[in-house]
Design an enzyme around this catalytic site. Structure first.
Site, short mmCIF file in Angstrom:
data_model
loop_
_atom_site.label_atom_id
_atom_site.label_comp_id
_atom_site.label_asym_id
_atom_site.label_seq_id
_atom_site.Cartn_x
_atom_site.Cartn_y
_atom_site.Cartn_z
CB ILE A 138 6.84 6.85 14.82
CG1 ILE A 138 8.07 5.94 14.72
CG2 ILE A 138 6.60 7.64 13.53
CD1 ILE A 138 9.34 6.62 14.28
NE ARG B 103 -7.14 4.61 5.55
CZ ARG B 103 -6.49 5.59 6.14
NH1 ARG B 103 -6.81 5.96 7.35
NH2 ARG B 103 -5.51 6.21 5.53
NE ARG C 44 -0.04 11.09 9.92
CZ ARG C 44 -0.29 9.94 9.29
NH1 ARG C 44 -1.42 9.35 9.47
NH2 ARG C 44 0.59 9.43 8.47
CG ASP D 185 3.08 1.65 9.57
OD1 ASP D 185 2.64 2.46 10.39
OD2 ASP D 185 3.48 1.97 8.43
CB CYS E 289 -5.10 11.40 11.64
SG CYS E 289 -3.62 10.46 11.99
NE ARG F 240 -4.84 13.12 8.94
CZ ARG F 240 -6.07 12.64 8.84
NH1 ARG F 240 -6.29 11.49 8.24
NH2 ARG F 240 -7.08 13.31 9.33
CE LYS G 143 -1.69 1.65 4.08
NZ LYS G 143 -1.50 3.06 4.43
CG ASN G 144 2.21 2.81 3.58
OD1 ASN G 144 1.06 3.16 3.29
ND2 ASN G 144 2.59 2.59 4.83
N1 EPU Z 1 7.24 14.67 10.87
C1 EPU Z 1 7.53 15.99 11.13
N2 EPU Z 1 7.41 16.91 10.11
C2 EPU Z 1 7.02 16.55 8.85
C3 EPU Z 1 6.74 15.20 8.59
C4 EPU Z 1 6.85 14.28 9.63
O1 EPU Z 1 7.88 16.34 12.26
O2 EPU Z 1 6.95 17.44 7.98
C5 EPU Z 1 7.36 13.66 11.95
C6 EPU Z 1 6.01 13.03 12.31
O3 EPU Z 1 5.30 13.80 13.26
C7 EPU Z 1 6.41 11.66 12.82
C8 EPU Z 1 7.69 11.35 12.04
O4 EPU Z 1 8.11 12.57 11.46
O5 EPU Z 1 6.73 11.72 14.19
C9 EPU Z 1 7.55 10.32 10.95
O6 EPU Z 1 6.44 10.66 10.14
P1 EPU Z 1 6.41 10.36 8.58
O7 EPU Z 1 6.31 11.65 7.86
O8 EPU Z 1 7.51 9.42 8.21
O9 EPU Z 1 5.03 9.60 8.41
P2 EPU Z 1 4.11 9.67 7.13
O10 EPU Z 1 4.96 9.81 5.95
O11 EPU Z 1 3.00 10.63 7.35
C10 EPU Z 1 4.18 7.11 6.62
C11 EPU Z 1 3.21 6.00 6.47
C12 EPU Z 1 2.62 5.63 7.83
C13 EPU Z 1 3.77 5.26 8.77
C14 EPU Z 1 4.82 6.38 8.83
C15 EPU Z 1 6.05 6.02 9.64
C16 EPU Z 1 2.30 6.34 4.28
C17 EPU Z 1 1.11 6.74 3.46
N3 EPU Z 1 2.13 6.40 5.58
O12 EPU Z 1 3.46 8.22 7.15
O13 EPU Z 1 1.81 4.48 7.61
O14 EPU Z 1 3.28 5.01 10.06
O15 EPU Z 1 5.24 6.72 7.47
O16 EPU Z 1 6.65 4.89 9.09
O17 EPU Z 1 3.34 5.98 3.75
C18 EPU Z 1 0.12 2.91 8.03
O18 EPU Z 1 0.36 2.39 6.93
O19 EPU Z 1 -0.58 2.35 8.91
C19 EPU Z 1 0.69 4.22 8.34
C20 EPU Z 1 0.18 5.04 9.26
#
Ligand code: EPU
Length: 421
Positions: free
Chosen positions: A323, A397, A122, A301, A117, A93, A23-24
């Site tokens: 995280i 999802r 986030r 995850d 969320c 998101r 998915k991701n």
């Molecule tokens: N963060 C910041 N600033 C930013 C972006 C992120 O401080 O601009 C922080 C977040 O608050 C968090 C950390 O960085 O503490 C990591 O967040 P990340 O941005 O890596 O998460 P994401 O890209 O929003 C993806 C996956 C999530 C998974 C996380 C961590 C997708 C669509 N989603 O989210 O997947 O938990 O990486 O590995 O790729 C899931 O599949 O169940 C899921 C939630």
């Protein structure tokens, strides 16, 4: 009307489960279609509600989309809108990764700020600051990010590794003039898959899978056919189902590396590569002390699924979530099923202490996010009696036909309409 799963626990599980595409990876690679006016064809695309949602958003923008089984074809010949609506973006998101590719190719993108969320706040500061460093003009208007401008290369230093942040910036950089270097990049296999797909479309990306990704911008990208990698999170989820039920579930359409997080966290687990597929086996008799971290650390995850496994290991285990600030919502639900878990909050992290080895009993429980939901199904599979998991739209999802896949192996899971709350 909302749906629920009714799970009868204690069934012996035996059979074969075909793992879906990740998915991701697929969600972001679908957005990469915005970078070219030619067809991007994705094989092994998972038929998940999140995928249908990203396709709906892309369709509204003007992208041609067609599904043929698990093959998804997309062509962004020209767009009729540069705006991804709040109503859709707030549901997922991950759709914020539309921003980088749309801006890079069309010089304009309007994406609703996703907001928080049930996992936590986030933020998207790294996405926005990175694009600003590349020359984008970014304004916030009525809850939307309005990004305009022609992008150039830049050196970017995110304050922490972010998965979608890295992906947004990589995609933006493919069509920027000059070189972009992303330091402190996230290293997840799904990011590597995205970069490999972009390279097959003509991008010049190196360093994917390491801390530093370098992108030399090109004038245009072309179409490509790409096969999505297997879903390592789904793979480990079924492996845990097998270990917890002492079953014989063989996993196909997946690869040995997809089990890495499981064997790193639970060294007693053995993965057998057989003629029928991969078989993950216990027993797991030693408690663990695990902490989630960016790849290659323990994936957040898989935290909920691993916690359910820990409830069945005699003795004490500890799991710390670093995280997401609000990702232990499964704990009170698991406790309602007889688990003994307590959580302490410390410095922004949640640390769970699990007194394992106690039997689980069926109960009505409520799913709160994708991974929490599946952990409740895992618990239900090995519980005595009946577990009703409500609000399973979270689960749909990210897990394609979980009930069908498990029922084919002898589980007893009925999907039904949920009574109104
Ligand atoms: N963060 C910041 N600033 C930013 C972006 C992120 O401080 O601009 C922080 C977040 O608050 C968090 C950390 O960085 O503490 C990591 O967040 P990340 O941005 O890596 O998460 P994401 O890209 O929003 C993806 C996956 C999530 C998974 C996380 C961590 C997708 C669509 N989603 O989210 O997947 O938990 O990486 O590995 O790729 C899931 O599949 O169940 C899921 C939630």
């Amino acid at each position: 009307m909302l749906e629920q799963f009714i799970v009868q626990g204690g069934r012996a599980l035996k059979g074969t489960v075909a793992i879906s595409g990740a998915k991701n990876a697929a969600l972001k690679i679908a957005c990469a279609a915005l970078l070219t006016d030619e067809w991007l064809v994705l094989d092994n695309a998972p038929l998940l509600s999140d995928m249908l949602l990203i396709c709906q958003i892309l369709d509204e923008l003007g992208v041609e989309i067609s599904w043929n089984g698990n093959q998804l074809s997309l062509r962004a010949h020209k767009l009729r809108s540069y705006r991804a609506r709040y109503d859709l973006v707030r549901k997922m998101r991950g759709s914020f990764v539309l921003l980088g590719p749309m801006l890079a190719r069309f010089g304009r993108a309007e994406i609703s700020l996703p907001g928080g969320c049930n996992l936590g706040v986030r933020p998207v500061d790294i996405h926005l600051n990175g694009l600003r460093a590349m020359g984008a003009n970014i304004e916030l208007e009525d809850g939307y990010v309005i990004a305009t401008g022609k992008l150039h290369g830049a050196e970017i230093f995110p304050h922490c590794p972010t998965v979608t942040g890295t992906e947004n910036l990589v995609m933006a950089a493919t069509l920027a003039t000059g070189r972009t270097v992303i330091h402190n990049a996230a290293k997840e296999p799904e990011i590597v898959d995205l970069c490999n797909c972009l390279n097959s479309m003509g991008a010049k990306i190196t360093g994917q899978g390491t801390d530093v990704i370098t992108i030399d911008g090109v004038d245009r990208l072309h179409g490509a056919t790409h096969r999505i990698i297997p879903d390592r999170l789904e793979t480990v989820t079924y492996a845990i189902a097998n270990i917890m039920t002492h079953g014989h579930i063989y996993l196909t359409n997946t690869e040995a590396w997809c089990f890495d997080a499981l064997t790193a966290c639970f060294p007693q687990v053995k993965i057998h590569n057989t003629d029928f597929g991969f078989l993950a086996e216990g027993p797991v008799t030693q408690g663990v002390d695990l902490t989630t971290a960016p790849h290659p650390g323990m994936p957040t995850d898989l935290q909920a699924q691993m916690m359910v496994l820990a409830t069945q290991i005699p003795g004490r285990s500890f799991i710390t979530e670093t995280i997401w600030e609000n990702r232990m919502m499964h704990v009170p639900e698991l406790c309602r099923m007889g688990a003994d878990i307590s959580v302490e909050h410390n410095d922004g992290a949640n640390r769970a202490t699990i007194n394992g080895g106690l039997p689980l009993y069926g109960a009505p429980v409520m799913a709160t996010d994708l991974r929490a939901s599946v952990s409740l199904v895992l618990a239900g599979l090995c519980a005595k009696g009946q577990t009703t998991v409500s609000r399973i739209y979270h689960l749909d999802r990210g897990y394609h036909a979980l009930d069908d896949k498990l029922n084919m192996c002898g589980a007893d899971i009925v999907r039904s309409k949920q009574e109104a709350a």
